[in-house]
Design an enzyme around this catalytic site. Sequence first.
Site, mmCIF file in Angstrom:
data_model
loop_
_atom_site.group_PDB
_atom_site.id
_atom_site.type_symbol
_atom_site.label_atom_id
_atom_site.label_comp_id
_atom_site.label_asym_id
_atom_site.label_seq_id
_atom_site.Cartn_x
_atom_site.Cartn_y
_atom_site.Cartn_z
ATOM 1 N N SER A 168 37.888 12.080 0.628
ATOM 2 C CA SER A 168 37.540 10.670 0.660
ATOM 3 C C SER A 168 38.796 9.815 0.449
ATOM 4 O O SER A 168 39.750 9.938 1.203
ATOM 5 C CB SER A 168 36.439 10.381 -0.366
ATOM 6 O OG SER A 168 35.805 9.147 -0.136
ATOM 7 N N ASP A 262 27.678 10.488 7.630
ATOM 8 C CA ASP A 262 28.615 9.876 6.693
ATOM 9 C C ASP A 262 29.218 8.633 7.357
ATOM 10 O O ASP A 262 29.650 8.698 8.511
ATOM 11 C CB ASP A 262 29.708 10.907 6.380
ATOM 12 C CG ASP A 262 30.736 10.446 5.365
ATOM 13 O OD1 ASP A 262 30.747 9.256 4.999
ATOM 14 O OD2 ASP A 262 31.538 11.295 4.936
ATOM 15 N N HIS A 292 28.425 12.468 2.857
ATOM 16 C CA HIS A 292 29.644 12.294 2.071
ATOM 17 C C HIS A 292 29.463 12.925 0.687
ATOM 18 O O HIS A 292 28.391 12.843 0.100
ATOM 19 C CB HIS A 292 29.917 10.798 1.926
ATOM 20 C CG HIS A 292 31.327 10.450 1.574
ATOM 21 N ND1 HIS A 292 32.337 10.409 2.514
ATOM 22 C CD2 HIS A 292 31.900 10.116 0.395
ATOM 23 C CE1 HIS A 292 33.465 10.054 1.938
ATOM 24 N NE2 HIS A 292 33.241 9.881 0.645
#
Length: 321
Positions: A168, A262, A292
């Site tokens: 991320s 996501d 995610h």
Amino acid sequence: MNKTLAAVASGTLLTAKMASVVERMARAGHPSLDQLTPDEAKASYEKGAGVLEVPKPELARIEDFRITARDGFDIPARLYAPSSARLPVLVYFHGGGFTVGNIRTHDTLCRVLSLKSGCAVVSVDYRLAPAHKFPTASDDAWDAFAFVANGGARLGLDTSRLAVGGDSAGGTLAAVCAILARDAGLPLALQMLIYPGTTGHQDTPSHRLYANGPLLTKALIDYFFGQYVRTPADRDDWRFAPLLADDVEGVAPAWIGLAECDPVVDEGIAYADKLRAAGVAVDLEIYRGVIHEFLKMGRAIPEALQAQNDAARALKEALKP
């Protein structure tokens, strides 16, 4: 694997096990992080970080140490290694929207990557927003990476075999470090990017499709980035949005692991395309029917275990003698 429609606002097609996790999260009724103060969000994220993870593997070597940043701040770091041998090393940056997360929230994941790959892992506790705005996280990340690259031998590491990675926001930082490593002439064997953020304005089709989640929502992304950026102009800086980098020719080969369901999946694909267009070798894996943060759900989601194995295999292959 059989799939089922999860009872979520986006109507996303999730695997049955992923849908079950999403439904259980909804039933738990915890407030979204964007409804909390930054300090409350940090505490809430840490409290929930290990709930769905595999048991922590035992490793031969786990050591906490500090890395001095350019402004004199001592950045906490943790070294993981499956043996005391002189091993190749992955410098790892945790996710959390530049606002939440730390070494502890990603402790299990770093242990797993170290054990499965046979490599050492250095996890970096870069400074977080809102106390530390852009570009502090990327500056800390580069300072830590450069320290390991130039001084890791003092830690008993083989820095001639070096990788960088993150998930991320940590994937964003890893991509930035890969570009800076090329510019500095530092040898880098692999950039391991796990659902990285790469765009400046979160305006891709997948951001619109998954604006209501599950888990990562537009409101949460806006909250995180609202804590981190100083002005709108920061969003157009390539250190925030690597997709805006002028030139990625000659950067390290990439392993990119994305979740299908996501908001950031499109920008991950776009970054893979940008690297390939510049002649960079890219191994792109898109894990179907997951969301995610799935990589840290190995106790419940088979795709998490597969992605961990795939990432570790990429590391082992890139860092072999």
